[in-house]
Write a protein that holds these residues in place. Sequence first.
Motif, PDB file in Angstrom:
ATOM      1  N   TYR A  53       0.845  -1.194   0.000  1.00  0.00           N
ATOM      2  CA  TYR A  53       0.000   0.000   0.000  1.00  0.00           C
ATOM      3  C   TYR A  53       0.881   1.245   0.000  1.00  0.00           C
ATOM      4  CZ  TYR A  53       1.080   0.422   5.018  1.00  0.00           C
ATOM      5  OH  TYR A  53       1.732   0.539   6.218  1.00  0.00           O
ATOM      6  N   GLY A  55       0.116   5.616   1.103  1.00  0.00           N
ATOM      7  CA  GLY A  55      -0.919   6.558   1.486  1.00  0.00           C
ATOM      8  C   GLY A  55      -0.487   7.531   2.570  1.00  0.00           C
ATOM      9  N   TYR A  56      -1.460   8.332   2.995  1.00  0.00           N
ATOM     10  CA  TYR A  56      -1.247   9.348   4.018  1.00  0.00           C
ATOM     11  C   TYR A  56      -2.142   9.033   5.210  1.00  0.00           C
ATOM     12  CZ  TYR A  56      -1.611  13.838   6.440  1.00  0.00           C
ATOM     13  OH  TYR A  56      -1.622  14.827   7.401  1.00  0.00           O
ATOM     14  N   ARG A  85       3.314   9.902   5.846  1.00  0.00           N
ATOM     15  CA  ARG A  85       3.124   9.379   4.496  1.00  0.00           C
ATOM     16  C   ARG A  85       3.921   8.091   4.402  1.00  0.00           C
ATOM     17  NH1 ARG A  85       0.562  10.731   0.223  1.00  0.00           N
ATOM     18  NH2 ARG A  85      -0.039  12.732   1.127  1.00  0.00           N
ATOM     19  N   ALA A 168     -11.015   6.643   3.571  1.00  0.00           N
ATOM     20  CA  ALA A 168     -10.061   6.902   2.482  1.00  0.00           C
ATOM     21  C   ALA A 168     -10.567   6.359   1.152  1.00  0.00           C
ATOM     22  CB  ALA A 168      -8.693   6.309   2.821  1.00  0.00           C
ATOM     23  N   GLY A 169     -11.865   6.502   0.932  1.00  0.00           N
ATOM     24  CA  GLY A 169     -12.451   6.077  -0.326  1.00  0.00           C
ATOM     25  C   GLY A 169     -12.775   4.604  -0.423  1.00  0.00           C
ATOM     26  N   PHE A 219      -6.075   6.155   7.886  1.00  0.00           N
ATOM     27  CA  PHE A 219      -5.650   6.672   6.592  1.00  0.00           C
ATOM     28  C   PHE A 219      -6.624   7.756   6.143  1.00  0.00           C
ATOM     29  CE2 PHE A 219      -3.448   2.507   6.096  1.00  0.00           C
ATOM     30  CZ  PHE A 219      -2.185   3.005   5.757  1.00  0.00           C
ATOM     31  N   GLU A 220      -6.075   8.842   5.630  1.00  0.00           N
ATOM     32  CA  GLU A 220      -6.866   9.871   4.952  1.00  0.00           C
ATOM     33  C   GLU A 220      -6.869   9.603   3.447  1.00  0.00           C
ATOM     34  OE1 GLU A 220      -8.341  12.560   6.425  1.00  0.00           O
ATOM     35  OE2 GLU A 220      -7.687  12.124   8.466  1.00  0.00           O
ATOM     36  N   GLU A 221      -5.760   9.045   2.964  1.00  0.00           N
ATOM     37  CA  GLU A 221      -5.626   8.642   1.566  1.00  0.00           C
ATOM     38  C   GLU A 221      -4.896   7.306   1.551  1.00  0.00           C
ATOM     39  OE1 GLU A 221      -3.244  11.604  -0.291  1.00  0.00           O
ATOM     40  OE2 GLU A 221      -4.505  13.267   0.350  1.00  0.00           O
ATOM     41  N   VAL A 222      -5.305   6.396   0.671  1.00  0.00           N
ATOM     42  CA  VAL A 222      -4.609   5.119   0.568  1.00  0.00           C
ATOM     43  C   VAL A 222      -4.823   4.522  -0.812  1.00  0.00           C
ATOM     44  CG1 VAL A 222      -6.502   3.655   1.418  1.00  0.00           C
ATOM     45  CG2 VAL A 222      -4.122   2.947   1.785  1.00  0.00           C
ATOM     46  N   ASP A 223      -3.786   3.884  -1.316  1.00  0.00           N
ATOM     47  CA  ASP A 223      -3.820   3.215  -2.617  1.00  0.00           C
ATOM     48  C   ASP A 223      -3.237   1.824  -2.411  1.00  0.00           C
ATOM     49  OD1 ASP A 223      -3.605   2.332  -5.196  1.00  0.00           O
ATOM     50  OD2 ASP A 223      -2.568   4.105  -5.964  1.00  0.00           O
TER      51      ASP A 223
END
Length: 372
Positions: A53, A55-56, A85, A168-169, A219-223
């Motif tokens: 992964y 992300g932030y 991050r 995070a989506g 997580f605020e953002e994760v991929d």
Amino acid sequence: MRRDKRRRWVLVGMVTALLLAVPALVAALAPGGGSADPARLRDLIARSASQPYQGYAESTGSLGLPDLPKLGDVTSLFNGTTRMRAWYTAPDRSRVDVLTVGSERDVYRLPDAEYTWDYAANQLTELIGDPPVRLPQAGDLLPPDLARRILADAPGDPVTALPGRRIAGIAAAGVRLTPRDPDTTVGTVDIWADPATGLPLRVELSARGQTSPVLTTAFEEVDLTTPTIPAEAPNPVPGSGFVVTSAPDVAKALGALGQATLPAQLAGRDLRTTELGGIRGVGLYGTGLSSFVVAAVPGDVGAQAADAATKAGAASIKLARGTAVAKSIPPLSLLVVRPMFSRRAYVLAGLVDPSVLQAAAGALTTLPRRGR
């Protein structure tokens, strides 16, 4: 600072690392995930270390730990918000950047060593070998690391399903762990994870009797794709410092300071080990989230720890054959014991009721002098 003082603070740092075994998100408008079978989700989370992964994430703690000299970076992890991050491909290949105002600290974990690049200090540090004992790092509070560690420490505690939520989506599924042992001060641990891979996305740890979490990381953002991690150490900036340290040397130096004989049982809990991370004189009693640590330290270090705890509001306790100071910072309980006529002291801590540590302290003061 003189060598003896450095040794003392290194020991205090070691004790902090051993004892310490943990923000309100803007609500997402998208719908959350559905409920999942809690046992299956728990198993997925436990096996998620292979999931890459990037992300932030932000971690927020409200434990209110007192500041200790040379340990400000540690206490800040549990007293405020840490912004990170992260890039992760495997347990031995990752990078975590801790972001602060106008600066950052980057930690690279590679198969051959660990590297820390400190922008503020303009210094690159190489740590050779797997450190058996180290101070807590920001990366330890990333949702995947924290969730897996907690579940591994509480294998027999029950889990129940939580309503899903959007994190995070990702439509995440939730699970709540409720410690079974009535002596632990941990009330609940709530974890939300990707239902397909088991990757933890958010963790909330609440103390018993409290409605708000004392530690939240999410997580605020994760991929969930494989990031590019450097295959080699980062290159030092011209004019920067470069330091190389060795993990075995650190363990050897600490081990020489804490040799002691500990009883086979304290407060009704069996001694599981008398050597943690190569450090002798450190005992782990009990199992799961209701276990606690006992560290034997030199008397002068114990006096310093007792003084720091007293200044932070710790209460004095008179024992049959010694004294102690006790500090409770839910869910953490801390006790510094100074037996009568002994050159050794003991630091006890864990996520347990203070009465458990006090019972253990009384037994420690009655040990034969030869065992101190």
